[in-house]
Design an enzyme around this catalytic site. Structure first.
Site, short mmCIF file in Angstrom:
data_model
loop_
_atom_site.label_atom_id
_atom_site.label_comp_id
_atom_site.label_asym_id
_atom_site.label_seq_id
_atom_site.Cartn_x
_atom_site.Cartn_y
_atom_site.Cartn_z
N GLY A 117 0.71 -1.23 -0.10
CA GLY A 117 -0.09 0.19 -0.17
C GLY A 117 0.85 1.19 0.01
N ASP A 118 0.26 2.23 0.48
CA ASP A 118 0.96 3.74 0.38
C ASP A 118 2.33 3.64 1.27
OD1 ASP A 118 -0.35 3.30 2.71
OD2 ASP A 118 -1.48 5.44 2.67
N ASP A 143 -8.74 -0.71 0.28
CA ASP A 143 -9.57 0.45 0.34
C ASP A 143 -9.60 1.04 -0.95
OD1 ASP A 143 -10.17 0.31 3.35
OD2 ASP A 143 -7.87 0.75 3.32
N MET A 185 -14.53 -1.61 6.20
CA MET A 185 -13.43 -0.61 6.05
C MET A 185 -13.43 0.52 5.07
SD MET A 185 -10.13 -3.15 6.86
CE MET A 185 -9.00 -1.59 6.49
#
Length: 205
Positions: A117-118, A143, A185
């Site tokens: 992810g980020d 997400d 989420m």
């Protein structure tokens, strides 16, 4: 020396997603180009500790049913703020990125694929800024909240799970004449809620 690439994943929580990427990369690299593929275990921790495993077509071909990541992962493995255990047993946070860069150079990879992810992408970007330019990032977050990409690995799986749960709740809500709220989420974005809500909306009679 034959061409060799490496791959690492940082988090294990996503069912199906990381292992599917590992499998796709390994099969394509080996069967299409004849490249060697090296799996770095437990994310950037494996790069620091020099823990690697050779990935073959045989070792990954039946892995789609496995959730998480077959390489392992570690949420603590930030190479720029890494918990190092000292000889006296104390743990201190150190920047071990220089050692990671040295280990990466020692492997002499033609490319490193970072699946995450980020956070993982930000680490990879810092390595690129320090000269490790042969890095490719594969965005992986349920997400779908990673900038500069339309669709992240793991998002579809999350939506499918939510839609299945909502479908099962429809009859219960109707029979008891209730309104039910399903919490999912979202982190900084509401793509799972929006997409799953659209996909699971009952058709009008």
């Amino acid at each position: 020396m034959s061409t060799r690439i490496g791959i690492l994943t940082r988090r294990r929580r996503l069912p199906g997603a990381p292992t599917a990427v590992i499998r796709a990369v390994t099969l394509h690299a080996r069967q299409t180009f004849g490249w060697e593929v090296l799996g770095i275990k437990n994310g950037f921790e494996g790069l620091y500790e020099e823990e690697y495993v050779e990935l073959t077509s045989h070792s990954v071909q039946h892995s789609l049913q496995r959730g998480g990541t077959m390489l392992g992962s570690s949420n603590r493995a930030n190479p720029f703020a890494y918990p190092v255990r000292l000889p006296d047993g104390r743990v201190e946070i150190h920047d071990v990125s220089t050692r990671c860069m040295a280990n990466l150079a020692k492997l002499d990879l033609h490319g490193l694929i970072v699946v995450g992810g980020d956070g993982s992408m930000s680490f990879a970007h810092k390595f690129i800024q320090r000269g490790a330019t042969r890095i490719v990032g594969v965005p992986k977050t349920i997400d779908n909240d990673l900038e500069a990409t339309d669709y992240t690995v793991g998002f579809q799986t999350a939506v499918e799970v939510v839609v299945e749960a909502v479908d099962r709740l429809h009859t219960t809500a109707e029979s008891h004449e209730r309104i039910m709220i399903v919490e999912v989420m979202v982190r900084y974005a509401g793509w799972i809620a929006l997409t799953a809500g659209l996909a699971s909306a009952p058709t009008s009679s």
